[in-house]
Write a protein that holds these residues in place. Structure first.
Motif, PDB file in Angstrom:
ATOM      1  N   PHE A 273       0.967  -1.323  -0.291  1.00 30.96           N
ATOM      2  CA  PHE A 273      -0.038   0.112   0.216  1.00 30.96           C
ATOM      3  C   PHE A 273       0.309   1.380  -0.192  1.00 30.96           C
ATOM      4  CE2 PHE A 273      -2.216   3.002   2.466  1.00 30.96           C
ATOM      5  CZ  PHE A 273      -3.792   3.355   0.946  1.00 30.96           C
ATOM      6  N   GLU A 274       2.188   1.331   0.563  1.00 29.76           N
ATOM      7  CA  GLU A 274       2.842   2.491   0.585  1.00 29.76           C
ATOM      8  C   GLU A 274       3.527   2.873  -0.356  1.00 29.76           C
ATOM      9  OE1 GLU A 274       6.369   3.732   3.942  1.00 29.76           O
ATOM     10  OE2 GLU A 274       6.675   1.411   2.908  1.00 29.76           O
ATOM     11  N   LYS A 275       4.118   1.689  -1.487  1.00 28.29           N
ATOM     12  CA  LYS A 275       4.198   1.644  -2.498  1.00 28.29           C
ATOM     13  C   LYS A 275       3.510   2.437  -3.529  1.00 28.29           C
ATOM     14  CE  LYS A 275       6.224  -1.961  -2.798  1.00 28.29           C
ATOM     15  NZ  LYS A 275       6.487  -3.700  -3.267  1.00 28.29           N
ATOM     16  N   GLN A 276       1.743   1.884  -3.094  1.00 26.69           N
ATOM     17  CA  GLN A 276       1.008   2.264  -3.852  1.00 26.69           C
ATOM     18  C   GLN A 276       0.484   3.596  -4.141  1.00 26.69           C
ATOM     19  OE1 GLN A 276      -2.569   0.073  -3.682  1.00 26.69           O
ATOM     20  NE2 GLN A 276      -4.192   1.237  -4.804  1.00 26.69           N
ATOM     21  N   MET A 277       0.296   4.398  -2.897  1.00 31.19           N
ATOM     22  CA  MET A 277       0.231   5.193  -2.483  1.00 31.19           C
ATOM     23  C   MET A 277       1.801   5.827  -2.611  1.00 31.19           C
ATOM     24  SD  MET A 277      -3.318   4.556  -2.623  1.00 31.19           S
ATOM     25  CE  MET A 277      -3.534   6.510  -2.064  1.00 31.19           C
TER      26      MET A 277
ATOM     27  N   PHE B  64       3.068   7.286   0.282  1.00 31.97           N
ATOM     28  CA  PHE B  64       3.469   7.995   1.184  1.00 31.97           C
ATOM     29  C   PHE B  64       3.505   7.297   2.881  1.00 31.97           C
ATOM     30  CE2 PHE B  64      -1.717   8.059   1.011  1.00 31.97           C
ATOM     31  CZ  PHE B  64      -2.253   6.956   2.038  1.00 31.97           C
ATOM     32  N   ALA B  65       3.653   7.895   3.562  1.00 28.22           N
ATOM     33  CA  ALA B  65       4.509   7.011   5.140  1.00 28.22           C
ATOM     34  C   ALA B  65       3.103   6.025   5.013  1.00 28.22           C
ATOM     35  CB  ALA B  65       4.901   7.825   5.401  1.00 28.22           C
ATOM     36  N   CYS B  66       3.878   3.989   5.858  1.00 32.76           N
ATOM     37  CA  CYS B  66       2.622   4.096   5.724  1.00 32.76           C
ATOM     38  C   CYS B  66       4.123   2.857   6.813  1.00 32.76           C
ATOM     39  CB  CYS B  66       2.379   2.766   5.072  1.00 32.76           C
ATOM     40  SG  CYS B  66       1.199   3.628   4.133  1.00 32.76           S
ATOM     41  N   SER B  67       2.854   2.929   8.411  1.00 31.43           N
ATOM     42  CA  SER B  67       3.750   1.997   9.415  1.00 31.43           C
ATOM     43  C   SER B  67       2.768   0.988   9.469  1.00 31.43           C
ATOM     44  CB  SER B  67       4.639   2.586  10.576  1.00 31.43           C
ATOM     45  OG  SER B  67       3.448   3.799  11.469  1.00 31.43           O
ATOM     46  N   PHE B  68       3.934  -0.494  10.062  1.00 31.13           N
ATOM     47  CA  PHE B  68       3.193  -1.563  10.865  1.00 31.13           C
ATOM     48  C   PHE B  68       3.704  -2.020  12.042  1.00 31.13           C
ATOM     49  CE2 PHE B  68       3.121  -6.218  11.215  1.00 31.13           C
ATOM     50  CZ  PHE B  68       1.389  -6.665  11.268  1.00 31.13           C
ATOM     51  N   THR B  69       3.102  -1.897  13.536  1.00 28.12           N
ATOM     52  CA  THR B  69       3.730  -2.797  14.153  1.00 28.12           C
ATOM     53  C   THR B  69       2.975  -4.084  14.569  1.00 28.12           C
ATOM     54  OG1 THR B  69       2.744  -1.008  15.914  1.00 28.12           O
ATOM     55  CG2 THR B  69       5.254  -0.610  14.992  1.00 28.12           C
ATOM     56  N   SER B  70       3.000  -4.827  15.397  1.00 21.80           N
ATOM     57  CA  SER B  70       2.912  -5.540  15.942  1.00 21.80           C
ATOM     58  C   SER B  70       2.955  -5.930  17.584  1.00 21.80           C
ATOM     59  CB  SER B  70       2.859  -7.212  15.195  1.00 21.80           C
ATOM     60  OG  SER B  70       2.670  -8.266  15.717  1.00 21.80           O
TER      61      SER B  70
ATOM     62  N   THR C 258      -2.459  11.198   3.984  1.00 19.70           N
ATOM     63  CA  THR C 258      -0.720  11.462   3.759  1.00 19.70           C
ATOM     64  C   THR C 258       0.320   9.976   4.573  1.00 19.70           C
ATOM     65  OG1 THR C 258      -0.263  13.336   4.756  1.00 19.70           O
ATOM     66  CG2 THR C 258      -1.034  13.213   2.337  1.00 19.70           C
ATOM     67  N   ARG C 259      -0.455  10.114   5.725  1.00 19.76           N
ATOM     68  CA  ARG C 259      -0.422   8.881   6.327  1.00 19.76           C
ATOM     69  C   ARG C 259      -1.236   8.605   7.607  1.00 19.76           C
ATOM     70  NH1 ARG C 259       1.439  12.660   9.715  1.00 19.76           N
ATOM     71  NH2 ARG C 259      -0.510  11.990  11.948  1.00 19.76           N
ATOM     72  N   VAL C 260      -0.330   6.424   7.391  1.00 24.54           N
ATOM     73  CA  VAL C 260      -0.962   5.752   7.674  1.00 24.54           C
ATOM     74  C   VAL C 260      -0.843   5.278   8.519  1.00 24.54           C
ATOM     75  CG1 VAL C 260      -2.161   3.559   7.044  1.00 24.54           C
ATOM     76  CG2 VAL C 260      -2.645   5.430   5.346  1.00 24.54           C
ATOM     77  N   THR C 261      -1.000   4.662   9.710  1.00 26.18           N
ATOM     78  CA  THR C 261      -0.687   3.519  11.362  1.00 26.18           C
ATOM     79  C   THR C 261      -1.625   2.593  10.942  1.00 26.18           C
ATOM     80  OG1 THR C 261       0.733   5.699  11.902  1.00 26.18           O
ATOM     81  CG2 THR C 261       0.540   4.234  13.207  1.00 26.18           C
ATOM     82  N   VAL C 262      -0.603   1.170  10.683  1.00 28.37           N
ATOM     83  CA  VAL C 262      -1.265   0.057  11.432  1.00 28.37           C
ATOM     84  C   VAL C 262      -0.840  -0.501  12.787  1.00 28.37           C
ATOM     85  CG1 VAL C 262      -1.632  -1.757  10.821  1.00 28.37           C
ATOM     86  CG2 VAL C 262      -1.940  -0.173   9.207  1.00 28.37           C
TER      87      VAL C 262
END
Length: 378
Positions: free
Chosen positions: A255-259, A261-267, A300-304
């Motif tokens: 999704f980050e490559k497609q959009m 803008f910055a997207c982060s993921f933590t688990s 412009t930013r997504v956090t997961v």
């Protein structure tokens, strides 16, 4: 004044006024659907009905006089599975002097039938009787509305079960198609590419136009192989074979490559065993959430964040976009949000939307773990 002394004009007026008020009260009560009553719980646990309207027999199948003589008969009417809730709600109302609102089932022996009733009443301390509480209220027959409500609940449960079944069938079909595309079509394209390479080596050196056409076909095969790979991943991401954490992390990266803008993921954990069906369903909900962000959020930013808790996992998706208005959820054709919610419910979970600090939207999906996955780690 002795018994033979006629009442004064003032006393007569008071008697007339009381009679008028009594007549008005009786008229109101007689036209009130249900049973108007007074109920007393004594400090020693005894109960009584100081007042019962004429609706007693119609509602309970017992005359007012019979119930007043043996007030515990009312508790005997309540079905055993509903009696505990009745007692608990009564004592809670008495303890806090708060409104008593209870609904449950009674067996009406006169008609050999079960009724749903609702009682609403207001408590007060009984003057001169420490520890005693008296309620004034009304009991009504809610059988028709309750059965309709239960029918709707059953219909929704059936619809949720059908939705879950349809989604399972769709996922099975997607997996089958993805496998066939990858194995058959992908294998054929690879064979074509190898044949083209062999033919290209045998082309006459003095015919460059043939070499150009061969190069064009080879590039076309490469693009088709990439399309096959992309379609296969869309149908059934192979990353799901490595677990939900790996699959979500991969999707965030895509999704980050497609959009752009910055997207982060933590688990909270490296891997969470959800089970194949739950993992696929959660992954599809997540994909739909990202699709909504791409189409509508202007973010412009997504956090997961994925977090494993004792009996469920929580997936939180936060964006800094324009947010979702309350009316957007009810728009005709707004099937994305409804579909996400239905899928979460089918998994025994929930989906909630809230406003993010500073603007944007927070989507929180909670999914129950299977019994085996919910066991504590060794």
């Amino acid at each position: 004044m002795n018994s033979h002394t006629p009442p004064s004009t003032r006393e007569a007026a008071l008697i007339d006024a009381l009679a008028l008020y009594q007549a008005r009260f009786n008229a109101i009560v007689s036209n009130t659907p249900g049973l108007v009553y007074q109920f007393v719980l004594g400090a020693d646990g005894t109960v009584s009905f100081p007042y019962l309207s004429e609706g007693c027999a119609a509602l309970l199948g017992l005359g007012a006089a019979a119930l007043q003589q043996e007030p515990r008969k009312f508790f005997g009417l309540i079905l055993p599975e509903d009696s505990r809730a009745y007692v608990d709600s009564m004592h809670a109302s008495a303890g806090a002097l708060s409104s008593w609102n209870w609904e449950g089932r009674i067996w009406v022996d006169a008609w050999k039938d079960v009724k749903w009733i609702n009682l609403r009443s207001t408590p007060r301390r009984l003057p001169g009787h420490p520890g005693s509480v008296q309620w004034e209220g009304i009991m009504t027959n809610i059988t028709a509305s309750k059965l309709a409500q239960l029918e709707v609940t059953d219909s929704r449960a059936g619809l949720a079960e059908l939705t879950a079944h349809i989604e399972d069938v769709k996922e099975q079909e997607r997996t089958r198609i993805a496998r066939e595309i990858h194995d058959d079509l992908g294998g054929n394209l690879t064979a074509i590419k190898m044949a083209l390479a062999m033919l290209a080596r045998r082309l006459p050196a003095d015919q460059p136009q043939l070499a150009d056409k061969a190069a064009y076909v080879d590039a076309l095969v490469d693009r088709t192989i990439e399309a096959v790979h992309r379609i296969s991943l869309d149908l059934r991401p192979s990353m799901l074979d490595f677990g939900i954490v790996a699959a979500l992390e991969w999707q965030v990266g895509e999704f980050e490559k497609q959009m752009g803008f910055a997207c982060s993921f933590t688990s909270s954990e490296k891997d969470i065993d959800l089970g194949a069906d739950h993992a696929i369903a959660l992954f599809r909900i997540f994909q739909e959430a990202l699709t909504n962000i791409a189409k509508h959020a202007g973010a412009t930013r997504v956090t997961v964040a994925l977090q494993r808790r004792r009996h469920h996992v929580a997936l939180t998706i936060t964006d800094n976009g324009v947010g979702i208005a309350a009316g957007d959820r009810q728009k005709p054709g707004s099937f994305g949000l409804r579909g996400m919610s239905e899928r979460a419910r089918a998994l025994g979970g929930t989906m909630a939307l809230s406003r993010a600090p500073g603007g944007g939207t927070i989507v929180t999906i909670e999914v129950k773990l299977t019994a085996a996955a919910a066991e504590p780690h060794p």
